[in-house]
Design an enzyme around this catalytic site. Structure first.
Site, PDB file in Angstrom:
ATOM      1  N   ALA A 129       0.860  -1.192   0.000  1.00 48.88           N
ATOM      2  CA  ALA A 129       0.000   0.000   0.000  1.00 48.88           C
ATOM      3  C   ALA A 129       0.887   1.230   0.000  1.00 48.88           C
ATOM      4  O   ALA A 129       1.786   1.353   0.833  1.00 48.88           O
ATOM      5  CB  ALA A 129      -0.921   0.000   1.221  1.00 48.88           C
ATOM      6  N   SER A 131       0.994   5.747  -1.103  1.00 48.55           N
ATOM      7  CA  SER A 131       0.244   6.964  -0.778  1.00 48.55           C
ATOM      8  C   SER A 131      -0.968   7.166  -1.679  1.00 48.55           C
ATOM      9  O   SER A 131      -2.000   7.663  -1.228  1.00 48.55           O
ATOM     10  CB  SER A 131       1.165   8.178  -0.874  1.00 48.55           C
ATOM     11  OG  SER A 131       1.752   8.251  -2.163  1.00 48.55           O
ATOM     12  N   VAL A 135      -1.755  -2.383  -4.321  1.00 46.17           N
ATOM     13  CA  VAL A 135      -1.749  -3.438  -5.349  1.00 46.17           C
ATOM     14  C   VAL A 135      -2.203  -4.757  -4.736  1.00 46.17           C
ATOM     15  O   VAL A 135      -1.867  -5.087  -3.587  1.00 46.17           O
ATOM     16  CB  VAL A 135      -0.357  -3.586  -5.987  1.00 46.17           C
ATOM     17  CG1 VAL A 135      -0.006  -2.357  -6.800  1.00 46.17           C
ATOM     18  CG2 VAL A 135       0.707  -3.834  -4.949  1.00 46.17           C
ATOM     19  N   ASP A 284      11.487   7.401 -11.140  1.00 44.98           N
ATOM     20  CA  ASP A 284      11.250   6.969  -9.761  1.00 44.98           C
ATOM     21  C   ASP A 284      11.784   5.554  -9.536  1.00 44.98           C
ATOM     22  O   ASP A 284      11.056   4.670  -9.066  1.00 44.98           O
ATOM     23  CB  ASP A 284       9.749   7.027  -9.458  1.00 44.98           C
ATOM     24  CG  ASP A 284       9.456   6.939  -7.961  1.00 44.98           C
ATOM     25  OD1 ASP A 284      10.343   7.295  -7.160  1.00 44.98           O
ATOM     26  OD2 ASP A 284       8.351   6.505  -7.593  1.00 44.98           O
TER      27      ASP A 284
END
Length: 564
Positions: A129, A131, A135, A284
């Site tokens: 989990a 922000s 999934v 990222d």
């Protein structure tokens, strides 16, 4: 201007940074700070760590936008100390999950079908989990194992509201503070807004994934999971399940048993191609988004989560290549020159000092051992020095530094002795070849050929016009004084001050002369007209002083804004 409806957000941010960040954040960095020894670091370490943990917990309570902001801060070692980075990195995939009832509702609403009809299996407990979403592992009706990313309920509306407050504060800070101007806060917030809005649109993430799959197809040791488009929408993203191990979870034993040095080099080359050739990259790549798996008995890198990508123009790509090559070859002056070309300069920019500062930090990194070289950290130091030397660095350069910082962490995890500078120098020839092929692609030459054709057609006619006008004495030249208005305004200001000063002097002189004239109108035994003259002179003098101070302050503020 600050808006009344966002008062709560303004208060929360003020309390947050006053309570936690005021003592620890470094908002103004010079070259000397990078080499200064730490003072009493052991004495304050426990306090800093406690504040960092409290800061991260406060962000988590304040909502997804603040968590994302904390994650971005965790990639800024030039601003926050290591204790904060360690605390904020835990926010990447360690958020409380939302209920499975919400998951069912969102999936069924977005896909237009019940979960039980679309999937033969769908685990209610999320794998992770974050922000903005979480999934879940699932299986399609045809037997394919997949992961389904579901967006948090109402998160888009909350993010829009929070980002509006962030933008208002950034504008005010940039307008009224030197730190705000130096850090280019508004542009940074706008870049963050674009990134977050893109992350909230899972259809855009699916397109990013497909684009990067095509661009990186030439790297067989690198894999990007396939998107299942039939089960993807704006708030639901379904991709194939990839089994592997996070780079951050690799054990020392796994590193001994497997030689991942080749993977580290492949990953660096892939990112250099994305940044310097394709102009679009996955920005990222933190260790939670990079996996290692075995494929046909060989190790393979898997990249995940393409919600956040960055794009740059071909001209910017060329400057990035020059910048990275100059860093890897210890050419500090070229690093500084490249940084200046990519940035905007303010009026007080000192090129000599900036060159000296950049050359100092580049040389210091070049003299270090491969284990201690961190290209991302160096890039952030360059940005901090640029901000402190009256340069406005583009947000894309900050995104590049963030990417390289993550990349350094991953490659050092795969190979502790990895030397990114060596790989950059070795890959330079391939990069230049790819860029030349790109520039001389016939499709890129067509616009230039059309312009040249138009120039050839127009040149005789234009030349004849100029000759005819010269012969007739009608050829004129216009000069535009770009600062004429400011010049005339300054002249008027001086003239007004002189006029007021003359009037004050006249009042004082006339009042002094009236003191000798006997009149029946008196104040405190003094001639009344003379006293009124002195009072008028005093009022005029006060007005002059106040107006001068006020106007000078406005001029300084205007000069600072113009320097941006």
């Amino acid at each position: 201007m600050l808006k009344p409806r966002n008062i709560g957000a303004y208060r929360d941010l003020f309390v947050l940074f006053t309570k936690y960040g005021r003592k620890d954040f470094r908002l103004n960095l010079s070259a000397e700070d990078l080499f200064a020894p730490s003072v009493e670091s052991e004495a304050i370490e426990s306090d800093v760590k406690a504040r960092a943990e409290a800061f991260a917990q406060a962000l988590q309570k304040m909502g997804p936008t603040y968590v994302k902001f904390g994650q971005l801060l965790s990639t800024r070692p030039d601003i926050v100390p290591q204790e904060y980075i360690d605390a904020l990195e835990k926010l990447q995939d360690d958020m409380p999950p939302f209920s499975f009832a919400d998951v069912e509702h969102i999936v069924e609403e977005e896909l237009g079908v019940r979960i039980s009809k679309a999937f033969s299996e769908f685990e209610s407990t999320p794998l992770a989990a974050a922000s903005l979403g979480q999934v879940h592992r699932a299986m399609l009706r045809d037997g394919r194992e997949v992961v389904v990313k579901v967006q948090r309920p109402n998160v888009a509306e909350q993010v829009h509201k929070d980002l509006e407050a962030f933008t208002d504060i950034a504008r005010d800070l940039e307008r009224h503070t030197d730190i705000g101007r130096k850090m280019n806060l508004v542009a940074s917030i706008e870049q963050a807004k674009l990134a977050m809005y893109s992350e909230l649109n899972y259809l855009q993430e699916a397109r990013n994934t497909e684009t990067l799959r095509v661009n990186l197809a030439s790297f067989p040791q690198l894999y990007i999971p396939d998107v299942i488009h039939d089960f993807t929408s704006a708030r639901v993203l379904t991709t194939e399940l990839v089994k592997g191990r996070k780079v951050s979870k690799l054990t020392p034993l796994a590193l001994i048993e497997n030689n991942y040095a080749a993977l580290a080099e492949t990953l660096t080359r892939a990112y250099l191609k994305q940044i310097c050739v394709d102009g679009i990259w996955h920005c990222d790549p933190h260790p939670g988004n990079v996996f290692v798996r075995e494929s046909d008995g060989k190790p393979e890198i898997v990249l995940l989560d393409f919600g956040m990508v960055a794009r740059i123009s071909q001209e910017f790509q060329d400057e990035v290549i020059k910048l990275l090559l100059a860093i890897s070859s210890n050419r500090g002056t070229e690093v500084a020159e490249s940084c200046v070309r990519m940035s905007q300069t303010r009026e007080r920019f000192d090129a000599v000092k900036f060159n000296r500062d950049i050359s100092t930090i580049v040389a210091a990194v070049h003299d270090s051992s491969p284990r201690s070289i961190n290209t991302g950290q160096l890039m952030f130091n360059v940005i901090a020095i640029a901000n402190n030397n009256e340069l406005i660095v583009p947000p894309e350069l900050t995104m590049l530094a963030k990417t390289l910082l993550h990349l350094d962490a991953i490659t050092k995890k795969l190979d502790p002795d990895y030397d990114p500078q060596r790989v950059i120098r070795g890959y330079a020839e391939d990069l230049l070849g790819a860029k030349l092929a790109q520039k001389f692609n016939p499709r890129n030459l067509y616009p230039a050929l059309l312009d040249l054709n138009q120039l050839v057609l127009d040149l005789p006619h234009r030349a004849r016009e100029i000759i005819d006008m010269t012969a007739a004495g009608r050829l004129t030249f216009g000069i535009k004084l770009s600062q004429a208005e400011e010049f005339l305004s300054g002249i008027h200001k001086i003239a007004n001050r002189i006029t007021v000063g003359v009037v004050i002097a006249a009042l004082l002189i006339s009042s002094a002369m009236m003191m000798r004239v006997p009149t029946s109108f008196r104040f405190f035994g003094l001639p009344g007209i003379a006293v009124l003259g002195y009072v008028a002179a005093a009022i005029a003098a006060m007005y002059l002083i106040v107006s001068v101070l006020k106007r000078d302050r406005e001029d300084r503020e205007r000069a600072k804004l113009k320097g941006k």
